[in-house]
Scaffold this motif. Structure first.
Motif, PDB file in Angstrom:
ATOM      1  N   GLN A 116      27.546   3.429  28.959  1.00 54.65           N
ATOM      2  CA  GLN A 116      28.027   3.492  27.674  1.00 54.65           C
ATOM      3  C   GLN A 116      29.132   2.568  27.435  1.00 54.65           C
ATOM      4  OE1 GLN A 116      28.328   7.360  25.838  1.00 54.65           O
ATOM      5  NE2 GLN A 116      26.151   7.676  26.069  1.00 54.65           N
ATOM      6  N   THR A 117      29.318   1.906  26.563  1.00 56.39           N
ATOM      7  CA  THR A 117      30.679   1.176  26.177  1.00 56.39           C
ATOM      8  C   THR A 117      31.511   2.226  25.297  1.00 56.39           C
ATOM      9  OG1 THR A 117      29.835   0.517  24.028  1.00 56.39           O
ATOM     10  CG2 THR A 117      29.383  -0.857  25.792  1.00 56.39           C
ATOM     11  N   GLU A 118      32.654   1.937  25.415  1.00 52.95           N
ATOM     12  CA  GLU A 118      33.606   3.061  24.580  1.00 52.95           C
ATOM     13  C   GLU A 118      33.337   2.992  23.020  1.00 52.95           C
ATOM     14  OE1 GLU A 118      38.439   3.530  23.632  1.00 52.95           O
ATOM     15  OE2 GLU A 118      37.842   2.126  25.208  1.00 52.95           O
ATOM     16  N   SER A 119      33.171   1.853  22.370  1.00 55.50           N
ATOM     17  CA  SER A 119      32.514   1.772  20.968  1.00 55.50           C
ATOM     18  C   SER A 119      31.160   2.606  20.739  1.00 55.50           C
ATOM     19  CB  SER A 119      32.467   0.582  20.372  1.00 55.50           C
ATOM     20  OG  SER A 119      33.598  -0.378  20.436  1.00 55.50           O
ATOM     21  N   TYR A 120      30.523   2.481  21.451  1.00 53.31           N
ATOM     22  CA  TYR A 120      29.183   3.253  21.432  1.00 53.31           C
ATOM     23  C   TYR A 120      29.403   4.728  21.526  1.00 53.31           C
ATOM     24  CZ  TYR A 120      24.382   4.251  22.465  1.00 53.31           C
ATOM     25  OH  TYR A 120      22.795   4.738  22.384  1.00 53.31           O
ATOM     26  N   ALA A 121      30.169   4.915  22.793  1.00 55.26           N
ATOM     27  CA  ALA A 121      30.331   6.577  23.040  1.00 55.26           C
ATOM     28  C   ALA A 121      31.280   7.017  21.843  1.00 55.26           C
ATOM     29  CB  ALA A 121      31.382   6.694  24.446  1.00 55.26           C
ATOM     30  N   ARG A 122      32.140   6.359  21.266  1.00 55.01           N
ATOM     31  CA  ARG A 122      32.736   6.791  20.262  1.00 55.01           C
ATOM     32  C   ARG A 122      31.967   7.197  19.059  1.00 55.01           C
ATOM     33  NH1 ARG A 122      38.031   7.155  19.601  1.00 55.01           N
ATOM     34  NH2 ARG A 122      38.359   5.912  21.267  1.00 55.01           N
ATOM     35  N   ALA A 123      30.920   6.019  18.609  1.00 56.46           N
ATOM     36  CA  ALA A 123      30.217   6.575  17.506  1.00 56.46           C
ATOM     37  C   ALA A 123      29.192   7.725  17.802  1.00 56.46           C
ATOM     38  CB  ALA A 123      29.245   5.465  17.229  1.00 56.46           C
ATOM     39  N   LEU A 124      28.806   7.979  19.016  1.00 56.77           N
ATOM     40  CA  LEU A 124      28.045   9.114  19.420  1.00 56.77           C
ATOM     41  C   LEU A 124      28.859  10.393  19.285  1.00 56.77           C
ATOM     42  CD1 LEU A 124      25.968   7.998  22.541  1.00 56.77           C
ATOM     43  CD2 LEU A 124      24.985   8.427  20.246  1.00 56.77           C
ATOM     44  N   VAL A 163      15.245   4.349  29.526  1.00 57.16           N
ATOM     45  CA  VAL A 163      15.465   4.492  28.130  1.00 57.16           C
ATOM     46  C   VAL A 163      14.271   4.124  27.460  1.00 57.16           C
ATOM     47  CG1 VAL A 163      17.906   3.916  28.350  1.00 57.16           C
ATOM     48  CG2 VAL A 163      16.507   2.106  27.846  1.00 57.16           C
ATOM     49  N   HIS A 164      14.073   4.989  26.639  1.00 51.30           N
ATOM     50  CA  HIS A 164      12.851   4.758  25.535  1.00 51.30           C
ATOM     51  C   HIS A 164      13.316   3.575  24.758  1.00 51.30           C
ATOM     52  CE1 HIS A 164       9.806   5.331  22.439  1.00 51.30           C
ATOM     53  NE2 HIS A 164       9.261   5.943  23.508  1.00 51.30           N
ATOM     54  N   GLU A 165      12.293   2.947  24.161  1.00 49.86           N
ATOM     55  CA  GLU A 165      12.631   1.570  23.296  1.00 49.86           C
ATOM     56  C   GLU A 165      13.447   2.140  22.106  1.00 49.86           C
ATOM     57  OE1 GLU A 165      10.145  -2.014  21.010  1.00 49.86           O
ATOM     58  OE2 GLU A 165       9.040  -0.493  22.298  1.00 49.86           O
ATOM     59  N   ALA A 166      13.262   3.329  21.571  1.00 50.36           N
ATOM     60  CA  ALA A 166      13.812   3.853  20.496  1.00 50.36           C
ATOM     61  C   ALA A 166      15.258   3.401  20.712  1.00 50.36           C
ATOM     62  CB  ALA A 166      13.487   5.298  20.030  1.00 50.36           C
ATOM     63  N   ALA A 167      15.838   3.778  21.786  1.00 52.17           N
ATOM     64  CA  ALA A 167      17.292   3.995  22.187  1.00 52.17           C
ATOM     65  C   ALA A 167      17.821   2.449  21.894  1.00 52.17           C
ATOM     66  CB  ALA A 167      17.786   3.990  23.685  1.00 52.17           C
ATOM     67  N   LEU A 168      17.028   1.479  22.158  1.00 54.85           N
ATOM     68  CA  LEU A 168      17.172  -0.132  21.670  1.00 54.85           C
ATOM     69  C   LEU A 168      17.291  -0.262  20.047  1.00 54.85           C
ATOM     70  CD1 LEU A 168      15.127  -2.004  24.289  1.00 54.85           C
ATOM     71  CD2 LEU A 168      17.137  -0.578  24.743  1.00 54.85           C
ATOM     72  N   ARG A 169      16.725   0.442  19.153  1.00 49.64           N
ATOM     73  CA  ARG A 169      16.367   0.118  18.081  1.00 49.64           C
ATOM     74  C   ARG A 169      17.459   0.905  16.973  1.00 49.64           C
ATOM     75  NH1 ARG A 169      13.826  -4.482  19.048  1.00 49.64           N
ATOM     76  NH2 ARG A 169      12.195  -4.163  20.342  1.00 49.64           N
ATOM     77  N   VAL A 170      17.729   1.955  17.336  1.00 50.69           N
ATOM     78  CA  VAL A 170      18.691   2.863  16.555  1.00 50.69           C
ATOM     79  C   VAL A 170      20.087   2.306  16.751  1.00 50.69           C
ATOM     80  CG1 VAL A 170      19.603   5.000  16.161  1.00 50.69           C
ATOM     81  CG2 VAL A 170      17.395   5.098  16.912  1.00 50.69           C
ATOM     82  N   PRO A 171      20.594   1.773  15.422  1.00 52.55           N
ATOM     83  CA  PRO A 171      21.677   1.257  15.381  1.00 52.55           C
ATOM     84  C   PRO A 171      22.861   2.138  15.366  1.00 52.55           C
ATOM     85  CG  PRO A 171      20.716   1.347  13.175  1.00 52.55           C
ATOM     86  CD  PRO A 171      19.875   2.115  13.980  1.00 52.55           C
ATOM     87  N   VAL A 172      23.195   2.790  16.521  1.00 55.97           N
ATOM     88  CA  VAL A 172      24.473   3.545  16.640  1.00 55.97           C
ATOM     89  C   VAL A 172      25.444   2.721  16.391  1.00 55.97           C
ATOM     90  CG1 VAL A 172      25.529   5.116  18.275  1.00 55.97           C
ATOM     91  CG2 VAL A 172      23.228   5.427  18.264  1.00 55.97           C
ATOM     92  N   GLY A 173      26.473   3.378  15.430  1.00 65.59           N
ATOM     93  CA  GLY A 173      27.786   2.523  15.157  1.00 65.59           C
ATOM     94  C   GLY A 173      27.614   1.334  14.576  1.00 65.59           C
ATOM     95  N   GLY A 174      26.602   1.148  14.231  1.00 68.24           N
ATOM     96  CA  GLY A 174      26.370  -0.165  13.482  1.00 68.24           C
ATOM     97  C   GLY A 174      25.929  -1.267  14.168  1.00 68.24           C
ATOM     98  N   ALA A 175      25.339  -2.265  13.664  1.00 67.90           N
ATOM     99  CA  ALA A 175      24.859  -3.474  14.181  1.00 67.90           C
ATOM    100  C   ALA A 175      25.818  -4.194  15.373  1.00 67.90           C
ATOM    101  CB  ALA A 175      24.279  -4.836  13.358  1.00 67.90           C
ATOM    102  N   THR A 176      26.984  -4.154  15.219  1.00 68.41           N
ATOM    103  CA  THR A 176      27.978  -5.010  16.017  1.00 68.41           C
ATOM    104  C   THR A 176      27.910  -4.073  17.338  1.00 68.41           C
ATOM    105  OG1 THR A 176      29.325  -6.007  14.357  1.00 68.41           O
ATOM    106  CG2 THR A 176      30.212  -5.549  16.482  1.00 68.41           C
ATOM    107  N   VAL A 177      28.197  -2.505  16.999  1.00 70.94           N
ATOM    108  CA  VAL A 177      28.311  -1.838  18.216  1.00 70.94           C
ATOM    109  C   VAL A 177      26.965  -1.711  19.276  1.00 70.94           C
ATOM    110  CG1 VAL A 177      28.585   0.755  18.737  1.00 70.94           C
ATOM    111  CG2 VAL A 177      30.072  -0.405  17.240  1.00 70.94           C
ATOM    112  N   ILE A 178      25.882  -1.541  18.325  1.00 67.91           N
ATOM    113  CA  ILE A 178      24.650  -1.259  19.349  1.00 67.91           C
ATOM    114  C   ILE A 178      24.531  -2.654  19.997  1.00 67.91           C
ATOM    115  CG2 ILE A 178      23.279  -1.872  17.331  1.00 67.91           C
ATOM    116  CD1 ILE A 178      22.471   0.362  20.351  1.00 67.91           C
TER     117      ILE A 178
END
Length: 281
Positions: A116-124, A163-178
């Motif tokens: 995980q990146t820091e921004s993605y981890a923060r959003a989660l 990873v399931h394809e769903a993990a690629l599609r859900v915009p966790v943190g918004g489009a820029t973060v994902i």
């Protein structure tokens, strides 16, 4: 496995637990194997506790106190030795990851923590703890980022991630973060020869691990273990039969997933799609 002679019993609570367990065991004239037989575990398992290579468990500490006539001594030491910066339910698995020679992870909805990146981890983390203070969130994220340093160690484990394809599609943190996260996932798989990433596509349909988050860990000196996780809870699995069942389910997921090459192409495509969305917003 005997307690190493250069292990300082006062170095930390876990080392003191190991030293006390050894002292109590030797006082009643039992070998590691002998105590293990009475506690329904292996002598190697007892040795790992004595060598401070495994965090002690509350249940076995209770059993050992009963067998060694030590009241609640080991149980109290166990509570001290189990302090951890990560969530209590994950602490044992986090420690085992540090010793594993290979780690296999499957995640149905999110990118696994080690990548995980820091921004993605923060959003989660913010989503999981919506009412927590910024300081609490910062501590959680810092701990997760520190775990990722395992891949930079001199002898990192082989990390195989599905990873399931769903993990690629859900915009966790918004489009820029994902988008940033997927670019990072792609680059890690390309740059690190010991990291393999596969995507389980929607077209694979139902699989045994469809709604799961699973980690399998293999070691050079101990039997394999597994860890399963749900929201706010997790379980370390060491029963050999159940670990084998989880491993078989993981193999089926791996067989149903896209090849590593095709997976990287899909990850890159998804990242570009999210980046485009970020540009348009």
């Amino acid at each position: 496995m005997p307690l190493p002679k250069d292990l300082d019993p006062y170095a930390n609570p876990r080392a003191f637990y190991g030293a006390e367990l050894r002292r109590l065991r030797e006082a009643v004239g039992l070998s590691q194997n002998g105590l293990g037989e009475r506690a329904f575990c292996s002598g190697t398992y007892i040795g790992l506790f004595e060598a401070a290579e495994r965090r002690p468990q509350e249940e076995i500490s209770r059993a050992l106190d009963g067998l060694l006539g030590s009241g609640e001594h080991l149980q109290r030491l166990c509570r001290l030795a189990r302090t951890s910066k990560v969530a209590g339910y994950f602490a044992d698995a986090a420690e085992l990851q540090q010793r594993a020679v290979s780690i296999a992870e499957y995640s149905s909805m999110v990118v696994p923590g080690l990548l995980q990146t820091e921004s993605y981890a923060r959003a989660l983390t913010r989503a999981a703890h919506p009412y927590a203070s910024d300081n609490v969130i910062d501590n959680h994220v810092r701990t997760r980022m520190e775990r990722g340093l395992l891949l930079d160690s001199p002898t990192p484990p082989v990390l195989w991630v599905i990873v399931h394809e769903a993990a690629l599609r859900v915009p966790v943190g918004g489009a820029t973060v994902i988008a940033e996260q997927l670019d990072h996932l792609h680059s890690q798989a390309v740059a690190r020869p010991r990291v393999v990433v596969q995507v389980l596509p929607y077209s694979a349909g139902a699989t045994p691990l469809l709604h799961s988050a699973v980690t399998l860990m293999h070691f050079s000196d101990a039997p394999p273990a597994a860890y399963t996780e749900a929201a706010y809870s997790g379980q370390l699995v060491e029963d050999s039969g159940l670990v084998e069942q989880i491993s078989s389910a993981y193999d089926l997921a791996r067989a149903s997933a896209l090849s590593p090459e095709a997976s990287l192409s899909l990850i890159k495509s998804a990242a570009k799609g999210h980046a485009s969305d970020a540009h348009l917003s």
